[in-house]
Enzyme design. Structure first.
Site, PDB file in Angstrom:
ATOM      1  CG  HIS A 177      -5.579  -2.702   0.978  1.00 37.88           C
ATOM      2  ND1 HIS A 177      -5.003  -2.336  -0.211  1.00 37.88           N
ATOM      3  CD2 HIS A 177      -4.976  -1.935   1.935  1.00 37.88           C
ATOM      4  CE1 HIS A 177      -4.106  -1.378   0.021  1.00 37.88           C
ATOM      5  NE2 HIS A 177      -4.069  -1.128   1.313  1.00 37.88           N
ATOM      6  CB  SER A 218      -0.968  -0.046   1.187  1.00 35.06           C
ATOM      7  OG  SER A 218      -1.979   0.918   1.055  1.00 35.06           O
ATOM      8  CG  ASP A 251      -7.398  -3.345  -2.192  1.00 30.57           C
ATOM      9  OD1 ASP A 251      -7.978  -2.431  -1.566  1.00 30.57           O
ATOM     10  OD2 ASP A 251      -6.166  -3.531  -2.137  1.00 30.57           O
TER      11      ASP A 251
END
Length: 280
Positions: A258, A149, A225
């Site tokens: 995620h 990320s 995600d």
């Protein structure tokens, strides 16, 4: 440069240890983790940096990523830094995506952040010097970098700026074009001021247009995600790589989110990717 060992555990034949040190660059006490694989007893091993995402510390990947097993099998040392400066005297924000835990791997130029938020030279200069001085098994001539990320953003930008230092690069769910998404727009405005060329120097999509590297970039993102469309927008980066000749293996993984369940699932492939490049 003095280290204070906070904790240490044997893991998969190697050692995972956590350390504190006083950072002159960031003006605070910083904490990081190191996994030294069993192969280190026979000589220097390659070094792989893992940069974590928003709200995270060294602990996320070491406790939930399953990284030690794969690092031990391939003989890689793993360094997991923190994601920002920390402490009562370090500026912060109540939001999770700004301030402590959200350093974005850049050097802030705006008050009140500029005094402490200098995460890119911390990762590229101060902490490597500390590792080299205290971990003789670290082969600093063979380094790779990856992350998740916000940390994927950091890994991509630092690799593209320093391809001779970080010879391999990969990412999970990276923010590949922060200048075009809410997370990046908020952080860049706070840390760097109004949109300018400074933003482009911390945007992987812009950097790959200027300086594609010779490495094969490996990226995994989950199709489930929640941040895929509003914050990650992989299609922008994919098009830039195709246009400017950057080798890219970008894989959309059906049904994954995620999270560290996703990361742990494909961690073995990322470690193998780096091992192949760093041991070539």
């Amino acid at each position: 440069m003095t280290l204070t060992q906070v904790s240490s555990w044997k893991s998969f034949g190697g050692t995972l240890s956590v350390h504190d040190h006083e950072s002159g660059l960031l003006g605070c006490t910083m904490r990081f983790a190191v996994y030294v694989p069993p192969q280190a007893k026979d000589g220097p091993v390659p070094v792989l940096w893992y940069l974590s995402g928003l709200t995270c510390t060294w602990a996320n990947v070491m406790e939930k990523g399953g990284i030690q097993e794969h690092a031990a099998r391939h003989g890689l040392m793993i360094i997991a830094p923190d994601t920002s400066p920390r402490g009562e005297d370090v500026p912060n924000d109540e939001a999770y995506d700004l301030g402590q835990g959200a350093g974005f791997y850049l050097t802030a130029t705006q008050d009140p952040w500029a005094k402490n938020y200098k995460m890119d030279p911390y990762i590229t200069d101060e902490l490597p010097d500390l590792i080299a001085a205290n971990f003789p098994a670290a082969d600093m001539s063979r380094q790779g970098i990856f992350g998740h990320s916000m940390g994927g953003h950091g890994a991509l930008t630092l690799h593209l700026k320093h391809p001779d230092t970080y010879k391999s690069c990969s990412a999970f769910s990276p923010i590949t074009s922060p200048a075009r998404v809410p997370w990046g727009e908020k952080a860049f405005t706070a840390y760097l001021g109004a949109p300018s060329i400074a933003w482009e120097q911390y945007d992987a999509t812009e950097l790959v247009k200027e300086r594609p590297s010779k490495a094969l970039l490996l990226i995994d993102t989950g199709t489930a995600d929640n941040f895929l469309e509003p914050q990650l927008k992989p299609e922008i980066f994919i098009k830039a790589c195709e246009k400017d000749g950057q080798r890219l293996d970008y894989r959309l993984r059906e049904g994954y989110g995620h999270d560290y369940y996703f990361i742990a699932t494909f961690m073995d492939e990322h470690i193998a990717h780096h091992a192949k490049a760093l041991k070539a």
